[in-house]
Design a protein around this motif. Structure first.
Motif, PDB file in Angstrom:
ATOM      1  N   GLY A  81       0.784  -1.224   0.000  1.00  0.00           N
ATOM      2  CA  GLY A  81       0.000   0.000   0.000  1.00  0.00           C
ATOM      3  C   GLY A  81       0.817   1.275   0.000  1.00  0.00           C
ATOM      4  O   GLY A  81       2.006   1.292  -0.323  1.00  0.00           O
ATOM      5  N   LEU A  82       0.137   2.360   0.395  1.00  0.00           N
ATOM      6  CA  LEU A  82       0.722   3.696   0.387  1.00  0.00           C
ATOM      7  C   LEU A  82       0.585   4.309   1.774  1.00  0.00           C
ATOM      8  O   LEU A  82      -0.435   4.157   2.440  1.00  0.00           O
ATOM      9  N   LEU A  83       1.612   5.037   2.180  1.00  0.00           N
ATOM     10  CA  LEU A  83       1.564   5.815   3.405  1.00  0.00           C
ATOM     11  C   LEU A  83       1.159   7.236   3.023  1.00  0.00           C
ATOM     12  O   LEU A  83       1.840   7.881   2.223  1.00  0.00           O
ATOM     13  N   ILE A  84       0.030   7.724   3.556  1.00  0.00           N
ATOM     14  CA  ILE A  84      -0.473   9.015   3.090  1.00  0.00           C
ATOM     15  C   ILE A  84      -0.906   9.922   4.252  1.00  0.00           C
ATOM     16  O   ILE A  84      -1.226   9.460   5.349  1.00  0.00           O
ATOM     17  N   ILE A  85      -0.888  11.215   3.951  1.00  0.00           N
ATOM     18  CA  ILE A  85      -1.426  12.235   4.851  1.00  0.00           C
ATOM     19  C   ILE A  85      -2.621  12.875   4.152  1.00  0.00           C
ATOM     20  O   ILE A  85      -2.461  13.498   3.099  1.00  0.00           O
ATOM     21  N   PRO A  86      -3.838  12.720   4.659  1.00  0.00           N
ATOM     22  CA  PRO A  86      -4.996  13.388   4.050  1.00  0.00           C
ATOM     23  C   PRO A  86      -4.958  14.876   4.346  1.00  0.00           C
ATOM     24  O   PRO A  86      -4.619  15.285   5.459  1.00  0.00           O
ATOM     25  N   CYS A  87      -5.298  15.690   3.350  1.00  0.00           N
ATOM     26  CA  CYS A  87      -5.211  17.136   3.518  1.00  0.00           C
ATOM     27  C   CYS A  87      -6.536  17.854   3.267  1.00  0.00           C
ATOM     28  O   CYS A  87      -6.801  18.896   3.867  1.00  0.00           O
ATOM     29  N   GLN A 139     -13.391  12.894  -3.397  1.00  0.00           N
ATOM     30  CA  GLN A 139     -12.005  13.136  -3.779  1.00  0.00           C
ATOM     31  C   GLN A 139     -11.192  13.514  -2.537  1.00  0.00           C
ATOM     32  O   GLN A 139     -11.467  14.524  -1.898  1.00  0.00           O
ATOM     33  N   HIS A 140     -10.216  12.690  -2.224  1.00  0.00           N
ATOM     34  CA  HIS A 140      -9.337  12.923  -1.078  1.00  0.00           C
ATOM     35  C   HIS A 140      -7.986  13.428  -1.593  1.00  0.00           C
ATOM     36  O   HIS A 140      -7.246  12.685  -2.251  1.00  0.00           O
ATOM     37  N   PHE A 141      -7.680  14.688  -1.326  1.00  0.00           N
ATOM     38  CA  PHE A 141      -6.384  15.256  -1.686  1.00  0.00           C
ATOM     39  C   PHE A 141      -5.387  14.868  -0.588  1.00  0.00           C
ATOM     40  O   PHE A 141      -5.604  15.188   0.592  1.00  0.00           O
ATOM     41  N   CYS A 142      -4.324  14.199  -0.985  1.00  0.00           N
ATOM     42  CA  CYS A 142      -3.387  13.643  -0.003  1.00  0.00           C
ATOM     43  C   CYS A 142      -1.944  13.889  -0.412  1.00  0.00           C
ATOM     44  O   CYS A 142      -1.653  14.204  -1.576  1.00  0.00           O
ATOM     45  N   LEU A 143      -1.051  13.731   0.543  1.00  0.00           N
ATOM     46  CA  LEU A 143       0.376  13.647   0.271  1.00  0.00           C
ATOM     47  C   LEU A 143       0.813  12.209   0.497  1.00  0.00           C
ATOM     48  O   LEU A 143       0.573  11.644   1.577  1.00  0.00           O
ATOM     49  N   ILE A 144       1.413  11.608  -0.521  1.00  0.00           N
ATOM     50  CA  ILE A 144       2.025  10.294  -0.337  1.00  0.00           C
ATOM     51  C   ILE A 144       3.413  10.510   0.250  1.00  0.00           C
ATOM     52  O   ILE A 144       4.172  11.372  -0.206  1.00  0.00           O
ATOM     53  N   VAL A 145       3.749   9.736   1.269  1.00  0.00           N
ATOM     54  CA  VAL A 145       5.059   9.838   1.919  1.00  0.00           C
ATOM     55  C   VAL A 145       5.822   8.553   1.634  1.00  0.00           C
ATOM     56  O   VAL A 145       5.369   7.464   2.003  1.00  0.00           O
ATOM     57  N   ASP A 146       6.984   8.663   0.973  1.00  0.00           N
ATOM     58  CA  ASP A 146       7.741   7.450   0.659  1.00  0.00           C
ATOM     59  C   ASP A 146       8.678   7.093   1.806  1.00  0.00           C
ATOM     60  O   ASP A 146       8.706   7.762   2.851  1.00  0.00           O
ATOM     61  N   GLU A 147       9.450   6.044   1.609  1.00  0.00           N
ATOM     62  CA  GLU A 147      10.308   5.526   2.672  1.00  0.00           C
ATOM     63  C   GLU A 147      11.397   6.504   3.084  1.00  0.00           C
ATOM     64  O   GLU A 147      11.945   6.416   4.186  1.00  0.00           O
ATOM     65  N   GLU A 148      11.745   7.442   2.192  1.00  0.00           N
ATOM     66  CA  GLU A 148      12.776   8.427   2.519  1.00  0.00           C
ATOM     67  C   GLU A 148      12.183   9.732   3.036  1.00  0.00           C
ATOM     68  O   GLU A 148      12.910  10.703   3.259  1.00  0.00           O
ATOM     69  N   GLY A 149      10.868   9.766   3.211  1.00  0.00           N
ATOM     70  CA  GLY A 149      10.212  10.969   3.712  1.00  0.00           C
ATOM     71  C   GLY A 149       9.867  11.980   2.640  1.00  0.00           C
ATOM     72  O   GLY A 149       9.389  13.071   2.949  1.00  0.00           O
ATOM     73  N   MET A 150      10.105  11.636   1.363  1.00  0.00           N
ATOM     74  CA  MET A 150       9.733  12.513   0.259  1.00  0.00           C
ATOM     75  C   MET A 150       8.225  12.422   0.022  1.00  0.00           C
ATOM     76  O   MET A 150       7.614  11.374   0.265  1.00  0.00           O
ATOM     77  N   THR A 151       7.635  13.508  -0.466  1.00  0.00           N
ATOM     78  CA  THR A 151       6.186  13.535  -0.640  1.00  0.00           C
ATOM     79  C   THR A 151       5.809  13.824  -2.087  1.00  0.00           C
ATOM     80  O   THR A 151       6.594  14.388  -2.850  1.00  0.00           O
ATOM     81  N   GLN A 152       4.586  13.448  -2.433  1.00  0.00           N
ATOM     82  CA  GLN A 152       4.004  13.841  -3.710  1.00  0.00           C
ATOM     83  C   GLN A 152       2.506  14.022  -3.518  1.00  0.00           C
ATOM     84  O   GLN A 152       1.858  13.230  -2.829  1.00  0.00           O
ATOM     85  N   PRO A 153       1.924  15.078  -4.099  1.00  0.00           N
ATOM     86  CA  PRO A 153       0.488  15.324  -3.956  1.00  0.00           C
ATOM     87  C   PRO A 153      -0.301  14.487  -4.956  1.00  0.00           C
ATOM     88  O   PRO A 153       0.073  14.374  -6.123  1.00  0.00           O
ATOM     89  N   VAL A 154      -1.391  13.900  -4.490  1.00  0.00           N
ATOM     90  CA  VAL A 154      -2.255  13.091  -5.347  1.00  0.00           C
ATOM     91  C   VAL A 154      -3.700  13.258  -4.901  1.00  0.00           C
ATOM     92  O   VAL A 154      -3.981  13.777  -3.813  1.00  0.00           O
ATOM     93  N   VAL A 155      -4.607  12.798  -5.758  1.00  0.00           N
ATOM     94  CA  VAL A 155      -6.019  12.706  -5.402  1.00  0.00           C
ATOM     95  C   VAL A 155      -6.402  11.239  -5.415  1.00  0.00           C
ATOM     96  O   VAL A 155      -6.146  10.532  -6.396  1.00  0.00           O
ATOM     97  N   ILE A 156      -6.989  10.789  -4.330  1.00  0.00           N
ATOM     98  CA  ILE A 156      -7.532   9.437  -4.277  1.00  0.00           C
ATOM     99  C   ILE A 156      -9.048   9.578  -4.341  1.00  0.00           C
ATOM    100  O   ILE A 156      -9.679  10.027  -3.383  1.00  0.00           O
ATOM    101  N   ASP A 157      -9.611   9.283  -5.511  1.00  0.00           N
ATOM    102  CA  ASP A 157     -11.048   9.464  -5.697  1.00  0.00           C
ATOM    103  C   ASP A 157     -11.757   8.129  -5.508  1.00  0.00           C
ATOM    104  O   ASP A 157     -11.368   7.116  -6.077  1.00  0.00           O
ATOM    105  N   MET A 158     -12.766   8.146  -4.679  1.00  0.00           N
ATOM    106  CA  MET A 158     -13.491   6.926  -4.332  1.00  0.00           C
ATOM    107  C   MET A 158     -14.915   7.024  -4.861  1.00  0.00           C
ATOM    108  O   MET A 158     -15.671   7.920  -4.483  1.00  0.00           O
TER     109      MET A 158
END
Length: 262
Positions: A81-87, A139-158
């Motif tokens: 899966g993905l580690l995410i921060i919902p915004c 639509q959930h606007f989130c930041l994905i956090v990778d293993e190195e702590g880098m982030t990328q903005p995405v939308v997870i639409d359900m």
């Protein structure tokens, strides 16, 4: 070229190279926010074009139940899966031409439009007076956090059966509590101060088997810089400075193929 790339990945960059890069950080890579598209992250289903080698959307290595970025083609194992921060979260009402009539996205309908009250339910679908299908999407606007702590903005639409996951997720976010050790005050923490893991699990209904999101709370975002980044992302969305990628440019010529058989 491929050997050079492989070698670059295997060896650390020299100090001089790193100094040059950091001295010129951001040069040429900063664009107007209106030009930026926030991509979708979706779950690959058995009929997703991303799994079909004959389709232009095909993603090599992607498997049924994995998550993928529809703009960059990055993928994540459904199990890990993905580690995410919902915004930020919003609900959209989308109009699609039925597949049997040729398919295609027709646009977004305002939440205040009275036509939303004039739909007819046919099976699991909401049909507009025009005969087109109404699709509700959280639509959930989130930041994905990778293993190195880098982030990328995405939308997870359900959409469709994913909406039940969205409702549970929003409920769990609202039920979180924190107690101030100094004052004893109990609060609900800001949404961007929480971290979650999204994986996928197999489900079934009368139309067949499919994969759905599973959401698990990880905890509070302890890194202050990460919290501030997530807060700033939320504020940018609320100002209208950044928006989700449009359905017409998201690789979906009809109602998202990955929704089958929801």
């Amino acid at each position: 070229m491929s050997n050079a790339v492989t070698k670059a990945k295997e060896t650390a960059l020299s100090t001089d190279v790193m100094d040059d890069i950091f001295d010129n950080a951001g040069d040429g890579a900063t664009f107007e926010s209106s030009e930026m598209q926030i991509p979708f992250v979706r779950v690959a289903q058995s009929l997703s074009p991303q799994l079909n080698k004959k389709k232009p959307e095909y993603i090599e290595g992607l498997s049924n139940g994995d998550a993928y970025n529809n703009l960059t083609n990055q993928m994540w194992s459904g199990d890990k899966g993905l580690l995410i921060i919902p915004c930020f979260q919003t609900t959209k009402y989308l109009e699609f031409v039925p597949r049997e009539s040729g398919g295609g996205f027709r646009g977004e309908i305002s939440a205040s439009d009275p036509i939303l009250q004039r739909t007819n339910r046919v099976g699991s679908k909401e049909i507009l007076p025009s005969g087109n299908e109404l699709v509700k999407a959280d639509q959930h606007f989130c930041l994905i956090v990778d293993e190195e702590g880098m982030t990328q903005p995405v939308v997870i639409d359900m959409k469709s059966t994913q909406l039940k996951v969205s409702r549970r997720w929003k409920t769990n976010i609202n039920m979180q509590k924190m107690k101030n050790p100094k004052t004893g005050e109990i609060i609900i923490p800001p949404v961007y101060a929480t971290m979650w893991r999204l994986t996928t699990s197999e489900e079934s209904n009368d139309k067949g088997d499919f994969y759905n999101w599973s959401v698990e709370r990880v905890g509070i975002v302890e890194d202050r810089n990460l919290r501030l980044e997530a807060k700033n992302f939320r504020e940018s969305i609320m100002r209208g400075a950044v928006k989700a990628q449009s359905e017409t440019s998201s690789g979906s010529q009809s109602r998202d193929e990955s929704d089958i058989p929801f």
